[in-house]
Scaffold this motif. Structure first.
Motif, short mmCIF file in Angstrom:
data_model
loop_
_atom_site.label_atom_id
_atom_site.label_comp_id
_atom_site.label_asym_id
_atom_site.label_seq_id
_atom_site.Cartn_x
_atom_site.Cartn_y
_atom_site.Cartn_z
N CYS A 39 -22.38 -3.97 -35.64
CA CYS A 39 -22.89 -3.14 -34.54
C CYS A 39 -23.85 -2.07 -35.04
CB CYS A 39 -21.74 -2.45 -33.81
SG CYS A 39 -20.28 -3.48 -33.55
N CYS A 42 -27.81 -1.47 -34.68
CA CYS A 42 -28.36 -0.79 -33.50
C CYS A 42 -27.64 0.54 -33.22
CB CYS A 42 -28.25 -1.69 -32.28
SG CYS A 42 -29.23 -3.21 -32.44
N HIS A 43 -26.34 0.51 -33.19
CA HIS A 43 -25.61 1.74 -32.80
C HIS A 43 -25.46 2.72 -33.96
CE1 HIS A 43 -24.78 0.31 -28.77
NE2 HIS A 43 -24.48 -0.87 -29.29
N GLU A 56 -36.40 -0.06 -26.31
CA GLU A 56 -35.08 0.11 -25.72
C GLU A 56 -34.25 1.08 -26.57
OE1 GLU A 56 -32.50 -3.29 -23.76
OE2 GLU A 56 -32.62 -3.54 -25.93
N TYR A 68 -13.02 3.27 -21.85
CA TYR A 68 -14.34 3.05 -21.24
C TYR A 68 -15.14 2.05 -22.09
CZ TYR A 68 -19.20 3.60 -19.98
OH TYR A 68 -20.49 3.32 -19.63
N ARG A 81 -22.50 -6.60 -16.36
CA ARG A 81 -23.57 -5.87 -17.03
C ARG A 81 -24.37 -6.89 -17.79
NH1 ARG A 81 -22.54 -0.31 -20.41
NH2 ARG A 81 -24.80 -0.30 -20.54
N ASN A 83 -27.60 -7.48 -20.58
CA ASN A 83 -28.59 -6.95 -21.51
C ASN A 83 -28.74 -7.97 -22.63
OD1 ASN A 83 -29.07 -5.32 -24.26
ND2 ASN A 83 -30.09 -4.27 -22.58
N MET A 86 -27.59 -6.84 -26.24
CA MET A 86 -26.17 -6.51 -26.42
C MET A 86 -25.23 -7.68 -26.15
SD MET A 86 -23.90 -4.42 -27.26
CE MET A 86 -22.19 -4.93 -27.16
N TYR A 168 -31.81 5.71 -22.82
CA TYR A 168 -30.68 4.90 -22.40
C TYR A 168 -30.19 5.32 -21.01
CZ TYR A 168 -25.97 3.08 -21.97
OH TYR A 168 -24.85 2.46 -21.48
N GLN A 172 -30.10 2.96 -17.58
CA GLN A 172 -28.91 2.64 -16.78
C GLN A 172 -29.14 2.91 -15.30
OE1 GLN A 172 -26.64 0.80 -18.36
NE2 GLN A 172 -28.21 1.17 -19.91
C1 HEC Z 1 -29.29 -5.70 -31.36
C2 HEC Z 1 -28.83 -4.36 -31.04
C3 HEC Z 1 -27.36 -4.18 -30.72
C4 HEC Z 1 -26.27 -4.54 -31.49
C5 HEC Z 1 -26.26 -5.19 -32.86
C6 HEC Z 1 -25.11 -4.09 -30.74
N1 HEC Z 1 -25.49 -3.49 -29.58
FE1 HEC Z 1 -24.25 -2.58 -28.24
N2 HEC Z 1 -25.85 -2.12 -27.07
C7 HEC Z 1 -27.17 -2.43 -27.36
C8 HEC Z 1 -28.00 -2.04 -26.25
C9 HEC Z 1 -29.50 -2.20 -26.16
C10 HEC Z 1 -27.13 -1.47 -25.28
C11 HEC Z 1 -27.52 -0.93 -23.91
C12 HEC Z 1 -27.45 -2.07 -22.92
C13 HEC Z 1 -27.85 -1.68 -21.54
O1 HEC Z 1 -28.92 -1.10 -21.38
O2 HEC Z 1 -27.07 -1.96 -20.62
C14 HEC Z 1 -25.80 -1.54 -25.83
C15 HEC Z 1 -24.67 -1.06 -25.17
C16 HEC Z 1 -23.40 -1.08 -25.70
C17 HEC Z 1 -22.23 -0.52 -25.05
C18 HEC Z 1 -22.20 0.23 -23.73
C19 HEC Z 1 -22.25 1.72 -24.00
C20 HEC Z 1 -22.09 2.58 -22.79
O3 HEC Z 1 -22.24 3.81 -22.93
O4 HEC Z 1 -21.81 2.07 -21.70
C21 HEC Z 1 -21.17 -0.75 -25.87
C22 HEC Z 1 -19.72 -0.35 -25.64
C23 HEC Z 1 -21.68 -1.46 -27.04
N3 HEC Z 1 -23.03 -1.63 -26.91
C24 HEC Z 1 -20.88 -1.88 -28.11
C25 HEC Z 1 -21.36 -2.63 -29.18
C26 HEC Z 1 -20.50 -3.18 -30.21
C27 HEC Z 1 -19.01 -2.96 -30.30
C28 HEC Z 1 -21.32 -3.88 -31.05
C29 HEC Z 1 -20.94 -4.69 -32.28
C30 HEC Z 1 -19.89 -5.69 -32.09
C31 HEC Z 1 -22.69 -3.76 -30.56
N4 HEC Z 1 -22.66 -3.01 -29.42
C32 HEC Z 1 -23.80 -4.30 -31.17
C33 HEC Z 1 -27.63 -3.01 -28.52
C34 HEC Z 1 -26.85 -3.53 -29.52
#
Ligand code: HEC
Ligand code: HEC
Length: 214
Positions: A39, A42-43, A56, A68, A81, A83, A86, A168, A172
């Motif tokens: 994760c 990106c995060h 993005e 949550y 949702r 995306n 994600m 972000y 949303q």
């Molecule tokens: C390639 C980039 C990328 C990776 C790797 C990634 N994410 Fe995300 N994530 C995003 C994006 C972009 C969004 C926003 C999506 C949207 O606009 O709805 C997001 C949104 C989320 C959200 C929602 C947050 C909220 O405030 O509502 C969660 C929870 C989340 N990711 C968890 C994870 C987890 C756990 C992993 C690893 C298993 C992961 N992500 C890997 C890009 C990524």
């Protein structure tokens, strides 16, 4: 001017009276840390996310409520949702791993968010007004009446939105307007997002991004 800071919240407490006692997650932060390795691209390693200008933004997960976070992962998998970036990452987690990463990220301490710097003073004032008082002439309740004092979040249902990246937050609000996010209980957020214009959205996103997350 009359303000009604508690009205929407009490309404919502009625609606959520029973569902806020979401059963405690059986997550393990150590296992979550291992599962979260994919994760961080990106995060980010500290869960603070990143705002890439013109692209993005990746939301901060650090410090969000664990239940949550878990719900959001389920919502990506059910299609409530959508995306493209994600969705594949939510799909690769088992239910246990979702709970583990949720607990892990909820325990991290976020850095300051980005994206509000370039916005002018008048728009920031408008953002502050909408977040703290709302605009009752347009039936927009204050954001913090649901998102909690200083918009730091309230329980499992109302995420902290202070200290979240502006790009972000904007995305949303547009996602709700455009039907790409349909996971809000009772369509609470759709009802608000559809009353907001582009200036309102820019304003609240910028102002919130400049407030520290607890
Ligand atoms: C390639 C980039 C990328 C990776 C790797 C990634 N994410 Fe995300 N994530 C995003 C994006 C972009 C969004 C926003 C999506 C949207 O606009 O709805 C997001 C949104 C989320 C959200 C929602 C947050 C909220 O405030 O509502 C969660 C929870 C989340 N990711 C968890 C994870 C987890 C756990 C992993 C690893 C298993 C992961 N992500 C890997 C890009 C990524
Ligand atoms: C009536 C209650 C209510 C009010 C008022 C409210 N919200 Fe929300 N909001 C919610 C709920 C519930 C969710 C969580 C939806 C879900 O389960 O994904 C949410 C989620 C959000 C999210 C997504 C956060 C994330 O991490 O993905 C944003 C952004 C948001 N709200 C912005 C706002 C703004 C800006 C305002 C004020 C203009 C506002 N909200 C007012 C109930 C409310």
């Amino acid at each position: 001017m009359k303000t009604y800071p508690l009205k929407p919240l009490s309404l919502v407490l009625l609606i959520f009276g029973f569902s806020t006692t979401v059963s405690a997650l059986e997550g393990d932060a150590e296992r979550g840390k291992a599962a979260a390795a994919v994760c961080t691209a990106c995060h980010q390693a500290d869960g603070s996310g990143l705002s890439v200008p013109g692209a993005e933004s990746w939301p901060r997960l650090a410090g969000l409520n664990a239940a949550y976070i878990y719900k959001q992962l389920q919502d990506f998998n059910s299609g409530q949702r959508t995306n493209a970036a994600m969705a594949p990452f939510a799909a690769m987690l088992s239910d246990q791993q979702m709970q583990d990463v949720a607990v892990y990220f909820s325990q991290l301490v976020p850095r300051l968010a980005q994206g509000g710097e370039a916005v002018d003073e008048a728009l920031l004032k408008q953002g502050e007004m909408l977040v703290t008082r709302g605009d009752w002439s347009r039936y927009i309740p204050s954001c913090q009446s649901c998102h909690g004092p200083n918009s730091q979040g309230a329980g499992a249902s109302f995420p902290g939105i202070a200290g979240q990246h502006a790009g972000y937050l904007e995305a949303q609000l547009y996602n709700w307007q455009q039907g790409k996010r349909r996971n809000d209980p009772q369509q609470l957020m759709l009802a608000i997002a559809e009353r907001m214009n582009a200036d309102d959205i820019k304003a609240v996103a910028a102002w919130l991004s400049m407030q520290p997350a607890k």
